[in-house]
Design an enzyme around this catalytic site. Structure first.
Site, PDB file in Angstrom:
ATOM      1  N   LYS A 195       0.833  -1.207   0.000  1.00 16.24           N
ATOM      2  CA  LYS A 195       0.000   0.000   0.000  1.00 16.24           C
ATOM      3  C   LYS A 195       0.870   1.260   0.000  1.00 16.24           C
ATOM      4  O   LYS A 195       1.527   1.582   0.976  1.00 16.24           O
ATOM      5  CB  LYS A 195      -0.923   0.053   1.221  1.00 16.24           C
ATOM      6  CG  LYS A 195      -2.008   1.103   0.973  1.00 16.24           C
ATOM      7  CD  LYS A 195      -2.595   1.752   2.181  1.00 16.24           C
ATOM      8  CE  LYS A 195      -1.841   2.878   2.788  1.00 16.24           C
ATOM      9  NZ  LYS A 195      -1.851   4.152   2.052  1.00 16.24           N
ATOM     10  N   SER A 248       5.376   6.849  10.342  1.00 15.54           N
ATOM     11  CA  SER A 248       5.519   7.534  11.622  1.00 15.54           C
ATOM     12  C   SER A 248       5.563   6.546  12.783  1.00 15.54           C
ATOM     13  O   SER A 248       4.986   5.453  12.708  1.00 15.54           O
ATOM     14  CB  SER A 248       4.360   8.508  11.811  1.00 15.54           C
ATOM     15  OG  SER A 248       3.151   7.785  11.834  1.00 15.54           O
ATOM     16  N   THR A 249       6.199   6.955  13.858  1.00 16.79           N
ATOM     17  CA  THR A 249       6.287   6.127  15.060  1.00 16.79           C
ATOM     18  C   THR A 249       4.884   5.865  15.623  1.00 16.79           C
ATOM     19  O   THR A 249       4.576   4.760  16.066  1.00 16.79           O
ATOM     20  CB  THR A 249       7.187   6.829  16.099  1.00 16.79           C
ATOM     21  OG1 THR A 249       8.486   6.936  15.514  1.00 16.79           O
ATOM     22  CG2 THR A 249       7.281   6.055  17.391  1.00 16.79           C
ATOM     23  N   GLU A 269      10.028   0.502  10.391  1.00 16.32           N
ATOM     24  CA  GLU A 269      11.062   1.497  10.056  1.00 16.32           C
ATOM     25  C   GLU A 269      10.426   2.846  10.336  1.00 16.32           C
ATOM     26  O   GLU A 269       9.608   3.316   9.545  1.00 16.32           O
ATOM     27  CB  GLU A 269      11.336   1.334   8.551  1.00 16.32           C
ATOM     28  CG  GLU A 269      12.673   1.749   8.091  1.00 16.32           C
ATOM     29  CD  GLU A 269      13.725   0.758   8.502  1.00 16.32           C
ATOM     30  OE1 GLU A 269      14.452   1.104   9.448  1.00 16.32           O
ATOM     31  OE2 GLU A 269      13.806  -0.326   7.926  1.00 16.32           O
ATOM     32  N   CYS A 303      13.692  10.032   7.089  1.00  9.21           N
ATOM     33  CA  CYS A 303      13.632   9.538   8.477  1.00  9.21           C
ATOM     34  C   CYS A 303      15.001   9.602   9.145  1.00  9.21           C
ATOM     35  O   CYS A 303      15.098   9.806  10.346  1.00  9.21           O
ATOM     36  CB  CYS A 303      13.077   8.125   8.516  1.00  9.21           C
ATOM     37  SG  CYS A 303      13.814   7.052   7.292  1.00  9.21           S
ATOM     38  N   GLU A 400      10.412  14.910  15.613  1.00  9.00           N
ATOM     39  CA  GLU A 400      10.758  14.811  14.196  1.00  9.00           C
ATOM     40  C   GLU A 400       9.947  15.858  13.422  1.00  9.00           C
ATOM     41  O   GLU A 400       8.722  15.823  13.422  1.00  9.00           O
ATOM     42  CB  GLU A 400      10.407  13.403  13.684  1.00  9.00           C
ATOM     43  CG  GLU A 400      10.840  13.178  12.260  1.00  9.00           C
ATOM     44  CD  GLU A 400      10.540  11.771  11.756  1.00  9.00           C
ATOM     45  OE1 GLU A 400       9.411  11.293  11.956  1.00  9.00           O
ATOM     46  OE2 GLU A 400      11.435  11.160  11.152  1.00  9.00           O
TER      47      GLU A 400
HETATM   48  P1  NDP Z   1       2.011   7.805   8.422  1.00  6.79           P
HETATM   49  O1  NDP Z   1       2.793   6.969   9.357  1.00  6.79           O
HETATM   50  O2  NDP Z   1       0.609   8.146   8.784  1.00  6.79           O
HETATM   51  O3  NDP Z   1       1.951   7.125   6.979  1.00  6.79           O
HETATM   52  C1  NDP Z   1       2.759   6.094   6.515  1.00  6.79           C
HETATM   53  C2  NDP Z   1       1.926   5.068   5.744  1.00  6.79           C
HETATM   54  O4  NDP Z   1       1.036   4.392   6.642  1.00  6.79           O
HETATM   55  C3  NDP Z   1       1.019   5.669   4.684  1.00  6.79           C
HETATM   56  O5  NDP Z   1       0.897   4.782   3.617  1.00  6.79           O
HETATM   57  C4  NDP Z   1      -0.288   5.813   5.435  1.00  6.79           C
HETATM   58  O6  NDP Z   1      -1.388   5.916   4.588  1.00  6.79           O
HETATM   59  C5  NDP Z   1      -0.325   4.527   6.219  1.00  6.79           C
HETATM   60  N1  NDP Z   1      -1.163   4.522   7.410  1.00  6.79           N
HETATM   61  C6  NDP Z   1      -1.668   5.581   8.094  1.00  6.79           C
HETATM   62  N2  NDP Z   1      -2.361   5.144   9.162  1.00  6.79           N
HETATM   63  C7  NDP Z   1      -2.285   3.783   9.170  1.00  6.79           C
HETATM   64  C8  NDP Z   1      -2.777   2.766  10.033  1.00  6.79           C
HETATM   65  N3  NDP Z   1      -3.470   3.056  11.119  1.00  6.79           N
HETATM   66  N4  NDP Z   1      -2.488   1.480   9.738  1.00  6.79           N
HETATM   67  C9  NDP Z   1      -1.749   1.162   8.654  1.00  6.79           C
HETATM   68  N5  NDP Z   1      -1.267   2.086   7.799  1.00  6.79           N
HETATM   69  C10 NDP Z   1      -1.511   3.393   8.052  1.00  6.79           C
HETATM   70  O7  NDP Z   1       2.823   9.120   8.147  1.00  6.79           O
HETATM   71  P2  NDP Z   1       2.233  10.521   7.653  1.00  6.79           P
HETATM   72  O8  NDP Z   1       2.257  10.496   6.195  1.00  6.79           O
HETATM   73  O9  NDP Z   1       0.933  10.841   8.295  1.00  6.79           O
HETATM   74  O10 NDP Z   1       3.319  11.516   8.219  1.00  6.79           O
HETATM   75  C11 NDP Z   1       3.229  11.965   9.574  1.00  6.79           C
HETATM   76  C12 NDP Z   1       4.598  12.093  10.173  1.00  6.79           C
HETATM   77  O11 NDP Z   1       5.212  10.829  10.205  1.00  6.79           O
HETATM   78  C13 NDP Z   1       5.561  12.943   9.374  1.00  6.79           C
HETATM   79  O12 NDP Z   1       5.433  14.275   9.688  1.00  6.79           O
HETATM   80  C14 NDP Z   1       6.880  12.388   9.793  1.00  6.79           C
HETATM   81  O13 NDP Z   1       7.287  12.983  10.994  1.00  6.79           O
HETATM   82  C15 NDP Z   1       6.591  10.936  10.027  1.00  6.79           C
HETATM   83  N6  NDP Z   1       6.980  10.105   8.886  1.00  6.79           N
HETATM   84  C16 NDP Z   1       8.096   9.379   8.997  1.00  6.79           C
HETATM   85  C17 NDP Z   1       8.507   8.620   7.938  1.00  6.79           C
HETATM   86  C18 NDP Z   1       9.734   7.833   8.007  1.00  6.79           C
HETATM   87  O14 NDP Z   1      10.228   7.376   6.981  1.00  6.79           O
HETATM   88  N7  NDP Z   1      10.246   7.591   9.172  1.00  6.79           N
HETATM   89  C19 NDP Z   1       7.789   8.586   6.679  1.00  6.79           C
HETATM   90  C20 NDP Z   1       6.570   9.342   6.679  1.00  6.79           C
HETATM   91  C21 NDP Z   1       6.224  10.067   7.756  1.00  6.79           C
HETATM   92  P3  NDP Z   1      -1.792   7.355   3.964  1.00  6.79           P
HETATM   93  O15 NDP Z   1      -0.612   8.180   3.904  1.00  6.79           O
HETATM   94  O16 NDP Z   1      -2.232   6.999   2.626  1.00  6.79           O
HETATM   95  O17 NDP Z   1      -2.848   7.887   4.816  1.00  6.79           O
END
Ligand code: NDP
Length: 489
Positions: A195, A248-249, A269, A303, A400
């Site tokens: 996804k 995100s964490t 990750e 990240c 972050e």
């Molecule tokens: P998310 O953790 O929400 O998104 C990462 C992926 O998980 C996306 O595909 C998202 O879908 C999906 N997702 C969201 N909620 C769920 C859930 N409950 N169960 C399973 N999958 C889910 O990150 P965000 O895009 O909201 O970013 C928010 C913050 O997270 C950023 O500001 C940053 O600080 C951090 N982040 C860190 C990353 C890293 O590589 N460490 C990468 C991205 C974000 P969808 O986006 O389609 O809603």
């Protein structure tokens, strides 16, 4: 140089970069995309559609299907069939041929992928062209090489795949994260349901075309577009053997809770707040380049970004001056311009988050600085920003930000540098700048981070394991260690 020229009576010119746009026409964006299910593009059973935007202009790029629970069911069933009947039963040397084919097709269509990535994500074309796409191909090449050698990888004579993997990826490196997830899973004989993030689905869908073109058996890779609800539905599906998540964490923890006791294997990750530590004996110009690459690469949506600069007090002023000079040369603007260094922020939501954390930095008393920089009127933009006078308790030193924002702290002794670098709930990466090899090793032993870069930053290679400690997650991706995450070994 200009002063020298004036002194010599030579006329000087203010150099301006002429626009150097990459052509948008190299890629055909369809008006509407379906889900990639069982080897075909299909309409969602119950979900609707959503629009994906170009964050640099807010222009709609395409309409994309939103997978609902019935689509998740279909995808997991297709992946299970492929696991039992074709892909899972195939000898490693045969799987390798398909993966090499995917890698070569990625290279052949590299320009198309790079332009599409920059359009959908907002990152500068020079990064998608020189980093994201070549590394994605490299991951397929590297793992293709492992597919027929798993018996010699140190996991026992005949390590078995786990089965069907559910993989959820973020928006910061859409194609590259898809490659990080798919290549090791496929090389080890698993099948996948992937996804992509809601704001950046297009390169994963182009990769689906490549997977079709490479002739992978139907169901081996399924791609379900959608938002967090689709991700939640996928990870909870009882038909999966393994979940791999990058993001995100907060969501990582939610996934951990959701699958606890289910027997599914999990790798996470997650976020980071890495320290980039510069000692007074470092080669300063080189360190400045590393600092810039550490936090401004990909608009800081990384990240492992070096978002906390720890600089030895004796060189703090000099380094800060050189860093500011360097930042005035960065060019922010059109992601498709080959001269652009800083592109657009990926979404309105992320821009709001960066703005609110930067405001918190100012409110808490840190000094904010950005080079003079005109932001385009449309789209989501944030200038490169440096906070000095930051203390360890400030939110901008702890949370972050995931944007082009650097927090600068100082230290006096190596022990203090280690204590400050490790003063974080995360533990993904760190950087050390010094001319002493012994000090690099001394620091590397003490820094609690999955990756420690020495006199460089943000270097990636498929053979090098990547992953974190603490709230940065667990499990490794890349290298031999990354194979273990997809094997019953
Ligand atoms: P998310 O953790 O929400 O998104 C990462 C992926 O998980 C996306 O595909 C998202 O879908 C999906 N997702 C969201 N909620 C769920 C859930 N409950 N169960 C399973 N999958 C889910 O990150 P965000 O895009 O909201 O970013 C928010 C913050 O997270 C950023 O500001 C940053 O600080 C951090 N982040 C860190 C990353 C890293 O590589 N460490 C990468 C991205 C974000 P969808 O986006 O389609 O809603």
């Amino acid at each position: 140089m200009a002063e020298l020229a004036r002194g010599l009576g030579v006329t000087t010119v203010d150099w301006e970069y002429a626009p150097a746009p990459e052509s948008r026409d190299v890629v055909t964006i369809k008006r509407e995309y379906g889900l990639f299910l069982d080897g075909e593009f299909a309409e969602p059973k119950e979900g609707g559609h959503f629009t994906t935007l170009n964050p640099a202009t807010e222009e709609p790029l395409a309409t994309v299907a939103e997978a609902g629970p019935a689509d998740v069911d279909r995808a997991v069933a297709a992946a299970r069939r492929a696991y039992e009947q074709t892909w899972g039963a195939m000898p490693g040397r045969e799987r390798a041929k398909y993966l090499y084919r995917v890698a070569r097709l990625l290279q052949e269509r590299a320009r198309e992928f790079a332009v599409l990535e920059s359009l959908d994500n907002g990152k500068p074309i020079k990064e998608s062209r020189d980093v994201d796409v070549p590394l994605a191909a490299a991951h397929f090449f590297y793992h293709a090489g492992w597919a027929d050698k798993l018996s010699y990888a140190g996991f026992g004579p005949a390590p078995r795949p786990l089965g069907v993997a559910g993989q959820v990826i973020p928006w910061n490196f859409p194609l590259l994260m898809a490659a990080w997830k798919l290549a090791p899973a496929l090389a080890t004989g698993n099948t996948c349901v992937l996804k992509p993030a809601e704001t950046t689905p297009l390169t994963a869908l182009l990769l689906a075309e490549v997977i079709q073109e490479a002739g992978l058996p139907p169901g081996t890779v399924n791609i379900l577009t959608g938002d967090g609800a689709t991700g939640r539905e996928l990870v909870a599906h009882p038909g999966l053997d393994k979940i791999a998540f990058t993001g995100s964490t907060e969501v990582g923890k939610e996934i951990q809770r959701a699958i606890a006791g289910s027997g599914k294997r999990l790798t996470l990750e997650l976020g980071g707040k890495a320290a980039n530590v510069v000692f007074d004996d470092a080669a300063l110009d080189q360190a400045v380049e590393g600092i810039v690459n550490g936090i401004f690469f990909n608009q800081g949506h990384v990240c492992c970004a070096g978002s906390r600069l720890l600089v030895q007090e004796s060189i703090a002023d000099t380094l800060s001056e050189r860093l500011r000079q360097r930042l005035t040369t960065l060019r922010l603007g059109d992601p498709l311009d080959k001269n652009t260094d800083i592109g657009a922020i990926n979404s309105r939501q992320q821009l709001d988050k960066i703005e609110s954390l930067a405001a918190a930095g100012q409110d808490e008393g840190a000094q904010r600085w950005s080079p003079p920089c005109r932001l385009p009127e449309k789209g989501y933009w944030f200038p490169p920003t440096v906070f000095s006078g930051v203390s360890q308790s400030h939110r901008i030193a702890r949370e972050e930000i995931f944007g082009p924002v650097l927090s600068v702290l100082t230290f006096r002794t190596p022990d203090e540098a280690v204590a400050k670098a490790n003063n974080t709930p995360y533990g993904l990466s760190a950087g050390v700048w010094t001319e002493k090899g012994s000090r690099i090793l001394w620091m590397a032993r003490r820094l609690r981070a999955g990756v420690v870069w020495a006199n460089t930053y943000n270097r990636f290679d498929p053979s090098s394991p990547f992953g974190g400690y603490q709230e940065s997650g667990f499990g490794r991706e890349g290298g031999r260690a990354g194979l273990a995450a997809y094997l019953n070994a």
